[in-house]
Design an enzyme around this catalytic site. Structure first.
Site, PDB file in Angstrom:
ATOM      1  N   LYS A 157      -3.959 -54.043  35.833  1.00  0.00           N
ATOM      2  CA  LYS A 157      -4.533 -52.849  35.206  1.00  0.00           C
ATOM      3  C   LYS A 157      -3.930 -52.512  33.843  1.00  0.00           C
ATOM      4  O   LYS A 157      -2.757 -52.719  33.593  1.00  0.00           O
ATOM      5  CB  LYS A 157      -4.358 -51.636  36.122  1.00  0.00           C
ATOM      6  N   LYS A 181       0.524 -14.676  23.944  1.00  0.00           N
ATOM      7  CA  LYS A 181       1.337 -15.709  23.318  1.00  0.00           C
ATOM      8  C   LYS A 181       1.311 -17.056  24.022  1.00  0.00           C
ATOM      9  O   LYS A 181       1.155 -18.104  23.387  1.00  0.00           O
ATOM     10  CB  LYS A 181       2.776 -15.225  23.157  1.00  0.00           C
ATOM     11  N   SER A 219      -0.507 -50.061  36.103  1.00  0.00           N
ATOM     12  CA  SER A 219      -0.596 -49.474  37.439  1.00  0.00           C
ATOM     13  C   SER A 219       0.632 -49.893  38.226  1.00  0.00           C
ATOM     14  O   SER A 219       1.127 -51.007  38.072  1.00  0.00           O
ATOM     15  CB  SER A 219      -1.871 -49.969  38.119  1.00  0.00           C
TER      16      SER A 219
END
Ligand code: ARG
Length: 454
Positions: free
Chosen positions: A280, A322, A274
């Site tokens: 984190k 496509k 983070s």
């Protein structure tokens, strides 16, 4: 290409609006292979000479090499990959190039190119699926002894082997590979020779072209052949379901990697940090894979919606097939590639798994089974064990902590061997029916998949 009939030039706005070269250029290898096969049939029919065939072949292969190297001068004004290549070929070799489009339309040409392209891509997807399966089997094998709670409603249900949980995904992916292979079977049909809609008065040997391109069959109705995109729908459907499966696996991994579960640790290489919170470590691969499933489902819907109102036969709308097809292929290939790699680096944490599995409630069904084997009808046994669980919760104890008197008071069918039930390994190993997660069964399944995947 159509200047004969028109008095003024196409508006630049329309050119920009209708061009597809910015995305269909990636069909070039298949377009060129298809054109060479078509030229072979022109020569066999006596419409071009051997020398002209060689000029076409040589010219197309030189163009292919240039495109490979990124040196080809694509022109937006030439609309699409087919016209770009043909125009450049004619500029280089003259008349033989101008003969190439004999008895052919871009309608059957584009149908051919997509089929050729998807045939190759389908093979690649099937291969990548097997790579993910290998990683799952390997992860299961490295953690063969680990037991975790199995969940229904995301509530702890019954103990299972971690490997059994992973093998569920191996099964799902095997069905996915089967669906892709099945879609490939139906797209493996030559549409060329269907012309714009009604074949041609110049009859080329379609079987010869099919042989050249390795198609086991040729289409039987020229109108169907130029308007059919079923094979693309089938493939997008299979790709969307692959996405759904990977998304569910992602969700499991995200939960397992959370501090609440801690069952697994995803390696640093496949997690992100983070910018704000220093502690984190986020499972972005799983989240992105889960998120990208939205596009896979959306692409399938886009194609179905695009086709639903089309009158026979080819309509320019179909050029819009496509981008969804390419996007789904790219997305699924990326996801499968990164999953195969990420799974190889996942660590399983035995202690949190063991403490989750120590939850006595996971064995409640085993106690009911015990009563059944001691002559109690299952519905009664269910009620007795329900009361037993309630008593445990009331006293804040586990099933193994109740005394034999407590058990006898709940049902006279309880004997002192009931304490033998409170053992997770026993619970697992008693599940010996085919498909159930006894250790012996799961070991055999791991072996079966290893053999099958090699
Ligand atoms: N670029 C077109 C497509 O992708 C090729 C076929 C064009 N045919 C036509 N009649 N305009 O569908």
């Amino acid at each position: 290409m159509w200047k004969g009939r028109f008095k003024t030039d196409t508006a630049q706005l329309l050119k920009d609006f209708s061009e597809s070269i910015s995305f269909d250029w990636r069909l070039y290898r298949h377009d060129i292979v298809g054109s060479i096969a078509h030229a072979t049939a022109l020569q066999a029919a006596g419409l071009i000479t051997k020398e002209e065939l060689e000029a076409i072949r040589g010219g197309l292969l030189a163009i292919r090499d240039e495109i490979d190297k990124g040196e080809f001068p694509w022109q937006r004004d030439l609309e699409d990959v087919h016209m770009n290549i043909e125009a450049e070929l004619t500029r280089r070799i003259g008349d033989p190039g101008a003969k190439l489009h004999t008895a052919r339309s871009r309608n059957d040409q584009v149908a051919l190119d997509i089929r050729l392209y998807l045939r190759d891509e389908a093979g690649e997807i099937i291969h990548l699926i097997s790579e993910v399966q290998k990683s799952l089997v390997d992860l299961g094998e490295r953690n063969a002894g680990v037991i975790i709670p199995g969940y229904t409603h995301l509530q702890r249900a019954q103990p299972v082997l971690f490997a059994h949980h992973l093998l569920a995904y191996v099964e799902m992916l095997a069905r996915d590979a089967g669906r892709v292979a099945d879609a490939r079977k139906r797209l493996d049909v030559l549409p060329l020779g269907s012309g714009a809609i009604a074949g041609s008065t110049i009859n080329l040997d379609r079987k010869l072209i099919a042989r050249e391109l390795g198609f086991p069959a040729i289409s039987q109705n020229s109108m169907d052949a130029v308007s059919d995109r079923d094979f693309a729908v089938e493939l997008l459907s299979a790709l969307a379901l692959i996405g759904v499966h990977l998304s569910r696996l992602s969700e499991d991994l995200i939960l397992w990697a959370s501090a609440e579960f801690k069952f697994v640790t995803i390696s640093d290489a496949y997690t992100t940090g983070s910018s704000l919170m220093p502690q984190k470590k986020n499972p972005d691969v799983c989240e992105l894979t889960r998120g990208k499933t939205g596009r896979l489902v959306g692409n399938l819907m886009a194609l179905l919606t695009l086709l639903k109102g089309l009158p026979m036969t080819y309509n320019r709308d179909m050029q819009e097939d496509k981008e969804p097809v390419f996007d789904s292929l790219d997305t699924v290939k990326h996801s499968l590639q990164i999953y195969a790699a990420m799974l190889r680096e996942i660590q399983v944490n035995p202690a949190p798994c063991a403490s989750a599995v120590a939850d006595w409630a996971l064995l409640a069904t085993d106690v009911a089974d015990y009563l059944v084997l001691h002559g109690v009808p299952f519905r009664k046994a269910h009620e007795i064990v329900g009361k037993t669980v309630a008593l445990c919760l009331e006293r804040s104890v586990g099933l193994a902590d109740l005394s034999l008197e407590d058990y006898k008071a709940l049902s006279p069918a309880f004997e002192d061997d009931v304490y033998g039930v409170f053992n997770v390994e026993r619970s697992i190993d008693a599940r010996t029916n085919p498909g159930a997660p006894s250790r012996a069964n799961v070991k055999a399944q791991l072996e079966r998949w290893k053999a099958e995947l090699n």
